[in-house]
Design an enzyme around this catalytic site. Structure first.
Site, mmCIF file in Angstrom:
data_model
loop_
_atom_site.group_PDB
_atom_site.id
_atom_site.type_symbol
_atom_site.label_atom_id
_atom_site.label_comp_id
_atom_site.label_asym_id
_atom_site.label_seq_id
_atom_site.Cartn_x
_atom_site.Cartn_y
_atom_site.Cartn_z
ATOM 1 N N LYS A 22 0.835 -1.213 0.000
ATOM 2 C CA LYS A 22 0.000 0.000 0.000
ATOM 3 C C LYS A 22 0.864 1.254 0.000
ATOM 4 C CE LYS A 22 -1.504 1.576 4.083
ATOM 5 N NZ LYS A 22 -1.192 2.972 4.474
ATOM 6 N N ASN A 23 1.881 1.255 0.857
ATOM 7 C CA ASN A 23 2.672 2.483 1.000
ATOM 8 C C ASN A 23 3.650 2.714 -0.148
ATOM 9 O OD1 ASN A 23 1.248 3.087 3.241
ATOM 10 N ND2 ASN A 23 2.850 2.532 4.711
ATOM 11 N N CYS A 116 -4.412 13.446 13.992
ATOM 12 C CA CYS A 116 -4.464 12.071 13.524
ATOM 13 C C CYS A 116 -4.461 11.155 14.739
ATOM 14 C CB CYS A 116 -3.235 11.829 12.661
ATOM 15 S SG CYS A 116 -2.938 10.132 12.201
ATOM 16 N N ARG A 121 1.532 14.491 13.184
ATOM 17 C CA ARG A 121 1.792 14.262 11.754
ATOM 18 C C ARG A 121 1.621 15.496 10.868
ATOM 19 N NH1 ARG A 121 -0.716 8.748 9.712
ATOM 20 N NH2 ARG A 121 1.067 8.796 8.338
ATOM 21 N N ASP A 305 4.989 0.508 11.946
ATOM 22 C CA ASP A 305 3.756 -0.096 11.432
ATOM 23 C C ASP A 305 3.585 -1.561 11.852
ATOM 24 O OD1 ASP A 305 3.100 2.287 10.257
ATOM 25 O OD2 ASP A 305 3.698 1.702 8.234
ATOM 26 N N ARG A 397 -8.540 -0.069 5.164
ATOM 27 C CA ARG A 397 -7.706 0.950 4.512
ATOM 28 C C ARG A 397 -6.425 0.345 3.958
ATOM 29 N NH1 ARG A 397 -6.564 6.173 7.892
ATOM 30 N NH2 ARG A 397 -5.377 6.428 5.985
HETATM 31 N N1 EPU Z 1 6.926 14.645 10.437
HETATM 32 C C1 EPU Z 1 7.040 15.981 10.695
HETATM 33 N N2 EPU Z 1 6.905 16.862 9.636
HETATM 34 C C2 EPU Z 1 6.666 16.433 8.368
HETATM 35 C C3 EPU Z 1 6.557 15.061 8.115
HETATM 36 C C4 EPU Z 1 6.692 14.178 9.180
HETATM 37 O O1 EPU Z 1 7.257 16.398 11.839
HETATM 38 O O2 EPU Z 1 6.548 17.278 7.473
HETATM 39 C C5 EPU Z 1 7.056 13.689 11.567
HETATM 40 C C6 EPU Z 1 5.775 12.900 11.805
HETATM 41 O O3 EPU Z 1 4.858 13.604 12.614
HETATM 42 C C7 EPU Z 1 6.302 11.640 12.465
HETATM 43 C C8 EPU Z 1 7.660 11.445 11.772
HETATM 44 O O4 EPU Z 1 8.008 12.706 11.215
HETATM 45 O O5 EPU Z 1 6.497 11.830 13.831
HETATM 46 C C9 EPU Z 1 7.678 10.412 10.677
HETATM 47 O O6 EPU Z 1 6.601 10.631 9.791
HETATM 48 P P1 EPU Z 1 6.650 10.274 8.254
HETATM 49 O O7 EPU Z 1 6.495 11.517 7.470
HETATM 50 O O8 EPU Z 1 7.822 9.411 7.959
HETATM 51 O O9 EPU Z 1 5.322 9.420 8.096
HETATM 52 P P2 EPU Z 1 4.429 9.420 6.811
HETATM 53 O O10 EPU Z 1 5.282 9.588 5.627
HETATM 54 O O11 EPU Z 1 3.270 10.328 7.014
HETATM 55 C C10 EPU Z 1 4.601 6.867 6.287
HETATM 56 C C11 EPU Z 1 3.642 5.731 6.161
HETATM 57 C C12 EPU Z 1 3.099 5.388 7.529
HETATM 58 C C13 EPU Z 1 4.267 5.007 8.432
HETATM 59 C C14 EPU Z 1 5.286 6.142 8.483
HETATM 60 C C15 EPU Z 1 6.532 5.813 9.262
HETATM 61 C C16 EPU Z 1 2.768 6.054 3.931
HETATM 62 C C17 EPU Z 1 1.629 6.422 3.066
HETATM 63 N N3 EPU Z 1 2.568 6.120 5.251
HETATM 64 O O12 EPU Z 1 3.845 7.949 6.842
HETATM 65 O O13 EPU Z 1 2.246 4.277 7.367
HETATM 66 O O14 EPU Z 1 3.822 4.741 9.734
HETATM 67 O O15 EPU Z 1 5.680 6.495 7.142
HETATM 68 O O16 EPU Z 1 7.153 4.692 8.753
HETATM 69 O O17 EPU Z 1 3.821 5.695 3.442
HETATM 70 C C18 EPU Z 1 0.440 2.874 7.883
HETATM 71 O O18 EPU Z 1 0.609 2.306 6.793
HETATM 72 O O19 EPU Z 1 -0.315 2.398 8.780
HETATM 73 C C19 EPU Z 1 1.139 4.115 8.158
HETATM 74 C C20 EPU Z 1 0.731 4.957 9.106
#
Ligand code: EPU
Length: 417
Positions: A22-23, A116, A121, A305, A397
């Site tokens: 998915k990701n 969230c 996030r 995850d 999801r």
């Molecule tokens: N963060 C910030 N600012 C940003 C972006 C992120 O502070 O602009 C923080 C977040 O709040 C968090 C950390 O950085 O504390 C890591 O967040 P990240 O951006 O890596 O998460 P994401 O890209 O929103 C993806 C996956 C998530 C998974 C995380 C961590 C996708 C679509 N989603 O989310 O997947 O938990 O990376 O590995 O790729 C899931 O599939 O259940 C899921 C939540």
């Protein structure tokens, strides 16, 4: 609203196939916005987040053809470079269209995600990166607007914090920027590498994806491509834990074995037998499972995850396991529900202290987010009696027909309306 009714206590046996990731699929779909030519994506999982992303792309101007074998995207023209709040609030990954839209259309308007279930996030790092690439940013009325009428230009961007979708978003934006972009402290997740492989097939010039420094030399135009998404390491990992928690003998096929290193090490330390055979992983439990601590980290560390699912397993392990969550600040919602089923879990800030083994008994529980729901399914499979899980739309999801896959391996699980 659908519920799952699970009668626990049956060991899972046989085999379950992993679906496409998915990701990985979500950014791949967004990447199709970067070109006017058709992009064909194979092994796209049939899950709700993917349908949401496809709906968003249609609103933006793509033609989306979904067949059992592939999804074909055709975006000759971007008619509406916007991701509305209604979609972003149901799926934060909608922000993945920000970079591609700014790069291809010179304009993007994307809702800010808001709170969230698992943490704050924010997407501030996506926004700061786009600004560094020369986009004019305006934030108002809950939306971020990026404008780059003359196109984006390459820049050196250092992420203060490692972000998976932030890395993907800016990597996509940089493919069409003029000159070179360097992304430092980039996410090294396999999904980032898979996206870079797709973009490279589309004509992008990218080096270093899968490491912490990614270099992108912008090109004028990208073309179509045909790409197969990697297997879902989180779904596969969930099934491995399902095999272990039910004292079963389960093989996960079509599995991205090389992306599951951190989980495999922990399962083996816990006394679960894990054997590899090509793209299959087999778990077997013949003796007691022991408690082993984990700390979630960015890839190649232990995936956040899989934290909830692993915690469910630790409720059945001998001793005390400390589960430390470092990626998200509020990702222990499952602990209270597991406790309702009999688990002994104490929360202490970012740490959960799990004392086992405790006999789990079936109960009514509520799914709070995708992976928390998965952990409740696993607990239900191990529990005595009947577990009813409410709000399983969370699990839909990200898991493709999970109840059918588990039932094939001997689980008694039913979806009821
Ligand atoms: N963060 C910030 N600012 C940003 C972006 C992120 O502070 O602009 C923080 C977040 O709040 C968090 C950390 O950085 O504390 C890591 O967040 P990240 O951006 O890596 O998460 P994401 O890209 O929103 C993806 C996956 C998530 C998974 C995380 C961590 C996708 C679509 N989603 O989310 O997947 O938990 O990376 O590995 O790729 C899931 O599939 O259940 C899921 C939540």
């Amino acid at each position: 609203m659908d519920k799952f009714v699970i009668k626990g206590g049956r060991p899972l046996t046989g085999s379950i196939p992993a679906s496409g990731s998915k990701n990985s699929a979500l950014p791949a779909l967004a990447a199709a916005l970067l070109t006017a030519e058709p992009v064909i994506l194979r092994r796209i999982p049939a899950v709700r987040d993917i349908r949401t992303m496809q709906r968003l792309l249609i609103d933006i101007g793509s033609t989306v053809e979904v067949t059992p074998d592939y999804v074909r995207l055709d975006t000759r023209e971007i008619t509406s470079p916007e991701a509305p709040y209604e979609l972003v609030k149901t799926m934060r990954a909608s922000s993945l269209v920000l970079g591609p839209l700014a790069a291809r259309a010179g304009r993007a308007r994307v809702s800010l995600p808001g709170g969230c279930a698992i943490g704050a996030r924010p997407i501030d790092l996506h926004i700061a990166g786009l600004e560094a690439l020369g986009a004019r940013i305006n934030q108002s009325h809950g939306y971020v607007e990026a404008e780059a009428p003359g196109g984006l230009r390459g820049a050196r961007i250092h992420f203060d914090k490692i972000t998976v979708t932030g890395t993907e978003d800016l990597m996509m934006a940089a493919t069409l920027a003029s000159g070179e972009t360097v992304l430092e402290n980039a996410a090294q997740e396999p999904e980032v590498k898979d996206l870079a492989d797709l973009l490279t097939k589309m004509g992008a010039k990218i080096e270093g994806a899968g490491t912490s420094t990614i270099r992108i030399e912008g090109v004028k135009k990208l073309g179509g491509a045909d790409h197969t998404i990697i297997g879902d390491r989180i779904e596969a990992g969930t099934f491995l834990v399902a095999g272990a928690i039910t004292n079963g003998d389960l093989t996960v096929t079509d599995c991205p074995v090389e992306h599951l290193g951190a989980l495999i090490v922990k399962l083996r330390q816990a006394g679960v037998e894990v054997t590899e055979d090509g793209s299959s992983l087999r778990v077997r439990v013949s003796g007691p499972v022991r408690s082993v601590d984990i700390t979630t980290e960015e890839y190649p560390g232990f995936a956040t995850d899989l934290q909830a699912q692993y915690m469910a397993l630790m409720t059945q392990a001998e001793g005390i396991a400390i589960v430390t969550e470092t990626i998200f600040e509020n990702r222990f919602m499952h602990a209270q529900e597991l406790a309702r089923m009999g688990a002994n879990i104490r929360l202490d800030g970012r740490r959960a202290i799990v004392a086992g083994p405790r006999e789990l008994t079936g109960a009514g529980v509520i799914a709070s987010d995708l992976r928390a729901s998965a952990s409740l399914v696993l607990a239900g499979l191990a529990a005595h009696g009947e577990t009813v899980i409410d709000r399983v739309y969370h699990i839909d999801r990200g898991y493709e027909r999970i109840e059918e896959k588990l039932a094939r391996a001997g689980a008694e699980i039913e979806r009821v309306d």
